[in-house]
Design an enzyme around this catalytic site. Structure first.
Site, PDB file in Angstrom:
ATOM      1  N   LYS A  22       0.840  -1.212   0.000  1.00 50.98           N
ATOM      2  CA  LYS A  22       0.000   0.000   0.000  1.00 50.98           C
ATOM      3  C   LYS A  22       0.869   1.253   0.000  1.00 50.98           C
ATOM      4  O   LYS A  22       0.635   2.186  -0.761  1.00 50.98           O
ATOM      5  CB  LYS A  22      -0.894   0.001   1.243  1.00 50.98           C
ATOM      6  CG  LYS A  22      -1.498   1.374   1.559  1.00 50.98           C
ATOM      7  CD  LYS A  22      -2.376   1.364   2.783  1.00 50.98           C
ATOM      8  CE  LYS A  22      -1.705   1.815   4.056  1.00 50.98           C
ATOM      9  NZ  LYS A  22      -1.387   3.253   4.115  1.00 50.98           N
ATOM     10  N   ASN A  23       1.865   1.258   0.860  1.00 54.26           N
ATOM     11  CA  ASN A  23       2.661   2.483   1.000  1.00 54.26           C
ATOM     12  C   ASN A  23       3.593   2.724  -0.182  1.00 54.26           C
ATOM     13  O   ASN A  23       4.134   3.810  -0.329  1.00 54.26           O
ATOM     14  CB  ASN A  23       3.450   2.462   2.312  1.00 54.26           C
ATOM     15  CG  ASN A  23       2.545   2.666   3.512  1.00 54.26           C
ATOM     16  OD1 ASN A  23       1.361   2.980   3.358  1.00 54.26           O
ATOM     17  ND2 ASN A  23       3.082   2.481   4.701  1.00 54.26           N
ATOM     18  N   CYS A 116      -5.136   8.272   9.121  1.00 51.42           N
ATOM     19  CA  CYS A 116      -5.298   7.676  10.452  1.00 51.42           C
ATOM     20  C   CYS A 116      -5.078   8.712  11.543  1.00 51.42           C
ATOM     21  O   CYS A 116      -4.182   9.550  11.451  1.00 51.42           O
ATOM     22  CB  CYS A 116      -4.267   6.559  10.641  1.00 51.42           C
ATOM     23  SG  CYS A 116      -4.833   4.966  10.093  1.00 51.42           S
ATOM     24  N   ARG A 121       0.855  14.518  12.952  1.00 50.17           N
ATOM     25  CA  ARG A 121       1.105  14.355  11.516  1.00 50.17           C
ATOM     26  C   ARG A 121       1.058  15.663  10.733  1.00 50.17           C
ATOM     27  O   ARG A 121       0.238  15.847   9.839  1.00 50.17           O
ATOM     28  CB  ARG A 121       0.130  13.345  10.907  1.00 50.17           C
ATOM     29  CG  ARG A 121       0.171  12.030  11.608  1.00 50.17           C
ATOM     30  CD  ARG A 121      -0.533  10.964  10.842  1.00 50.17           C
ATOM     31  NE  ARG A 121       0.368  10.233   9.954  1.00 50.17           N
ATOM     32  CZ  ARG A 121       0.020   9.142   9.300  1.00 50.17           C
ATOM     33  NH1 ARG A 121      -1.181   8.672   9.375  1.00 50.17           N
ATOM     34  NH2 ARG A 121       0.891   8.531   8.542  1.00 50.17           N
ATOM     35  N   ASP A 305       4.502   0.989  11.841  1.00 46.21           N
ATOM     36  CA  ASP A 305       3.318   0.331  11.287  1.00 46.21           C
ATOM     37  C   ASP A 305       3.165  -1.124  11.752  1.00 46.21           C
ATOM     38  O   ASP A 305       2.165  -1.769  11.436  1.00 46.21           O
ATOM     39  CB  ASP A 305       3.350   0.377   9.753  1.00 46.21           C
ATOM     40  CG  ASP A 305       2.897   1.723   9.228  1.00 46.21           C
ATOM     41  OD1 ASP A 305       2.445   2.570  10.023  1.00 46.21           O
ATOM     42  OD2 ASP A 305       2.990   1.944   7.999  1.00 46.21           O
ATOM     43  N   ILE A 327       7.829   7.478  16.691  1.00 45.76           N
ATOM     44  CA  ILE A 327       7.457   8.169  15.449  1.00 45.76           C
ATOM     45  C   ILE A 327       6.170   9.003  15.610  1.00 45.76           C
ATOM     46  O   ILE A 327       6.131  10.156  15.223  1.00 45.76           O
ATOM     47  CB  ILE A 327       7.282   7.164  14.284  1.00 45.76           C
ATOM     48  CG1 ILE A 327       8.505   6.238  14.176  1.00 45.76           C
ATOM     49  CG2 ILE A 327       7.051   7.908  12.973  1.00 45.76           C
ATOM     50  CD1 ILE A 327       9.777   6.878  13.714  1.00 45.76           C
ATOM     51  N   ARG A 397      -8.847  -0.174   4.705  1.00 42.63           N
ATOM     52  CA  ARG A 397      -8.041   0.851   4.050  1.00 42.63           C
ATOM     53  C   ARG A 397      -6.724   0.267   3.533  1.00 42.63           C
ATOM     54  O   ARG A 397      -6.200   0.727   2.516  1.00 42.63           O
ATOM     55  CB  ARG A 397      -7.697   1.975   5.042  1.00 42.63           C
ATOM     56  CG  ARG A 397      -8.787   3.026   5.215  1.00 42.63           C
ATOM     57  CD  ARG A 397      -8.224   4.204   5.978  1.00 42.63           C
ATOM     58  NE  ARG A 397      -6.865   4.430   5.556  1.00 42.63           N
ATOM     59  CZ  ARG A 397      -5.855   4.783   6.363  1.00 42.63           C
ATOM     60  NH1 ARG A 397      -6.054   4.973   7.647  1.00 42.63           N
ATOM     61  NH2 ARG A 397      -4.650   4.953   5.887  1.00 42.63           N
TER      62      ARG A 397
HETATM   63  C1  UD1 Z   1       4.493   6.970   6.107  1.00 42.11           C
HETATM   64  C2  UD1 Z   1       3.602   5.779   5.909  1.00 42.11           C
HETATM   65  C3  UD1 Z   1       3.000   5.352   7.219  1.00 42.11           C
HETATM   66  C4  UD1 Z   1       4.093   5.140   8.245  1.00 42.11           C
HETATM   67  C5  UD1 Z   1       5.020   6.342   8.320  1.00 42.11           C
HETATM   68  C6  UD1 Z   1       6.235   6.121   9.218  1.00 42.11           C
HETATM   69  C7  UD1 Z   1       2.715   5.977   3.662  1.00 42.11           C
HETATM   70  C8  UD1 Z   1       1.499   6.200   2.835  1.00 42.11           C
HETATM   71  N1  UD1 Z   1       2.552   6.087   4.974  1.00 42.11           N
HETATM   72  O1  UD1 Z   1       3.653   8.010   6.588  1.00 42.11           O
HETATM   73  O2  UD1 Z   1       2.260   4.173   7.024  1.00 42.11           O
HETATM   74  O3  UD1 Z   1       3.473   4.963   9.496  1.00 42.11           O
HETATM   75  O4  UD1 Z   1       5.509   6.655   7.024  1.00 42.11           O
HETATM   76  O5  UD1 Z   1       7.016   5.081   8.733  1.00 42.11           O
HETATM   77  O6  UD1 Z   1       3.793   5.661   3.168  1.00 42.11           O
HETATM   78  N2  UD1 Z   1       6.409  14.790  10.301  1.00 42.11           N
HETATM   79  C9  UD1 Z   1       6.515  16.139  10.551  1.00 42.11           C
HETATM   80  N3  UD1 Z   1       6.319  17.009   9.512  1.00 42.11           N
HETATM   81  C10 UD1 Z   1       6.030  16.597   8.252  1.00 42.11           C
HETATM   82  C11 UD1 Z   1       5.942  15.214   8.012  1.00 42.11           C
HETATM   83  C12 UD1 Z   1       6.134  14.332   9.057  1.00 42.11           C
HETATM   84  O7  UD1 Z   1       6.767  16.542  11.662  1.00 42.11           O
HETATM   85  O8  UD1 Z   1       5.871  17.435   7.358  1.00 42.11           O
HETATM   86  C13 UD1 Z   1       6.610  13.837  11.411  1.00 42.11           C
HETATM   87  C14 UD1 Z   1       5.329  13.080  11.719  1.00 42.11           C
HETATM   88  O9  UD1 Z   1       4.517  13.792  12.621  1.00 42.11           O
HETATM   89  C15 UD1 Z   1       5.864  11.830  12.351  1.00 42.11           C
HETATM   90  C16 UD1 Z   1       7.152  11.577  11.574  1.00 42.11           C
HETATM   91  O10 UD1 Z   1       7.508  12.835  11.004  1.00 42.11           O
HETATM   92  O11 UD1 Z   1       6.184  12.044  13.698  1.00 42.11           O
HETATM   93  C17 UD1 Z   1       7.040  10.490  10.496  1.00 42.11           C
HETATM   94  O12 UD1 Z   1       6.171  10.877   9.508  1.00 42.11           O
HETATM   95  P1  UD1 Z   1       6.357  10.426   7.988  1.00 42.11           P
HETATM   96  O13 UD1 Z   1       7.574   9.587   7.823  1.00 42.11           O
HETATM   97  O14 UD1 Z   1       6.185  11.627   7.143  1.00 42.11           O
HETATM   98  O15 UD1 Z   1       5.120   9.495   7.798  1.00 42.11           O
HETATM   99  P2  UD1 Z   1       4.116   9.502   6.624  1.00 42.11           P
HETATM  100  O16 UD1 Z   1       4.810   9.803   5.333  1.00 42.11           O
HETATM  101  O17 UD1 Z   1       2.908  10.294   7.021  1.00 42.11           O
END
Ligand code: UD1
Length: 416
Positions: A22-23, A116, A121, A305, A327, A397
């Site tokens: 999915k990711n 989620c 996030r 995850d 995370i 999902r």
């Molecule tokens: C992706 C995955 C999700 C997984 C996550 C962590 C997909 C579709 N989703 O989510 O399943 O749980 O990686 O491995 O691939 N953060 C910020 N600012 C930002 C972006 C992120 O502070 O602009 C923080 C988030 O709050 C969190 C951390 O960074 O604490 C990790 O987020 P991120 O790696 O971006 O996760 P996703 O891309 O949302």
């Protein structure tokens, strides 16, 4: 949303073909916007997130269709650079469209994304990264408006190796003039998969999977047929299920290296695991032994995850265990539900302490998010009596008919 009714106690046995990631697929779907030619994603999973992303793409004017297991996206007719708000609110991955839309149209208007409910996030890293490439970003009436007409290559340093931000910036940079470097990039396998597909489309991206990713801008990208990587989280979920229920299963269509952090933990828990090129055999007998400490961290660390599913394992393991979630801030909603099933868990901020019990008992519980919901299903498979998991829309999902996969392995689970 529907329920799962599960009667616990069966051992798992058999073979299963793991779904496509999915990711990996969600950003690849977004990348299809970068070209006016069709992109075919082979064996694309039939899950709600993919349908939602398909709707968003349709809202931009793309033609999205299924041919058997393949998904075809033709962004040729795409002519709108405003993302439809309805489905985008449902799906955090809608934010991935920002980069490709800027790359293709030079302009993008997107709503703040959903997904989620597992913590703050924010999307600041995405926006800061795009700003480093010269995108002008403003907020108008709750929407994010990006003007990318002056975009060019640039240097981006991410404060945290965010998966989504790395992917978004890569996609914005592939058609921007000049060279982009992303420092402290995320190293997840899904990012290497995105690089692989972009390069097959004519992009010049190097280094994905390492902490520096470089992108040399090109004028144009073309269509592609691409088979994304297998879903390491879906595979890991099934491995944990086997560790909890006992038995022996063979997972086909996996990349064992992508699961190494889990494999090491499960071996410590006394599971017998055999690795092949693209298969994993796992056998378990009796209660798993609890591993003292698990800490979630960016790849190749233990994936957030799989945290919820692993917590479910600890609840029935022998001894005590602890999980530190580094995370996401509030990713322990499943703990309260597991406690309703007889688990002994104490949560303080980002730490869950678990004392394994001999047996969980069936209860009516609620899925609050995708992976937390999967954890409740696993708990139901070992609990005494019947468990009803409500709100399984969250589970749909990301898992392709999880009940069919588990039933085929001997689990007693049905959708009601
Ligand atoms: C992706 C995955 C999700 C997984 C996550 C962590 C997909 C579709 N989703 O989510 O399943 O749980 O990686 O491995 O691939 N953060 C910020 N600012 C930002 C972006 C992120 O502070 O602009 C923080 C988030 O709050 C969190 C951390 O960074 O604490 C990790 O987020 P991120 O790696 O971006 O996760 P996703 O891309 O949302």
């Amino acid at each position: 949303m529907g329920n799962f009714a599960i009667t616990g106690g069966n051992r798992l046995r058999g073979e299963v073909e793991v779904q496509t990631s999915k990711n990996a697929v969600l950003p690849l779907m977004a990348a299809a916007v970068l070209t006016g030619e069709p992109v075919r994603l082979r064996r694309c999973p039939a899950i709600a997130d993919v349908r939602n992303m398909g709707e968003i793409l349709t809202g931009l004017g793309c033609e999205v269709s299924r041919e058997g297991e393949d998904l075809i996206i033709d962004a040729g007719p795409a002519d709108r650079c405003e993302m439809p708000t309805g489905p985008a609110k449902e799906l955090r991955s809608s934010i991935f469209l920002l980069g490709p839309m800027l790359g293709r149209f030079g302009r993008a208007v997107v709503a703040y994304p959903g997904g989620c409910d597992i913590g703050l996030r924010p999307i600041d890293l995405h926006l800061k990264g795009l700003a480093c490439l010269g995108a002008e970003i403003s907020e108008q009436g709750g929407a994010i408006v990006c003007d990318g007409r002056k975009m060019r290559g640039g240097l981006v340093h991410l404060d945290f190796p965010s998966v989504g931000a790395t992917e978004n910036i890569m996609m914005a940079a592939v058609r921007a003039k000049g060279r982009t470097r992303i420092l402290n990039a995320a190293k997840e396998p899904e990012i290497a998969d995105l690089q692989a597909m972009l390069n097959r489309m004519g992009a010049r991206v190097y280094g994905a999977g390492c902490s520096t990713v470089e992108i040399e801008g090109v004028e144009e990208l073309h269509g592609v047929e691409f088979r994304p990587i297998p879903d390491r989280i879906a595979a890991g979920t099934l491995m944990i299920a086997c560790a909890m229920c006992g038995g022996e299963i063979l997972l086909k269509n996996v990349i064992p290296e992508h699961l190494s952090s889990l494999i090491f933990k499960l071996r410590e828990s006394a599971c017998k695991i055999t690795l092949f090129d693209d298969k994993i055999r796992i056998a378990a007998n009796g209660r798993p032994r609890n591993v003292h400490k698990v800490e979630t961290s960016p790849y190749p660390g233990f994936p957030t995850d799989l945290q919820a599913q692993y917590l479910a394992l600890l609840t029935v393991g022998e001894g005590t265990g602890m999980i530190l979630e580094t995370i996401f801030e509030t990713r322990f909603k499943h703990a309260a539900e597991l406690i309703r099933m007889g688990a002994d868990i104490t949560v303080r901020d980002r730490i869950a302490m678990v004392r394994g019990v001999e047996r969980l008992h069936g209860a009516e519980v609620r899925a609050h998010d995708l992976r937390g919901g999967a954890a409740l299903v696993l708990a139901g498979l070992v609990a005494e009596g019947e468990t009803v998991v409500r709100d399984i829309g969250h589970i749909d999902r990301g898992y392709e008919r999880l009940e069919d996969t588990l039933s085929a392995l001997g689990g007693n689970i049905r959708r009601t």
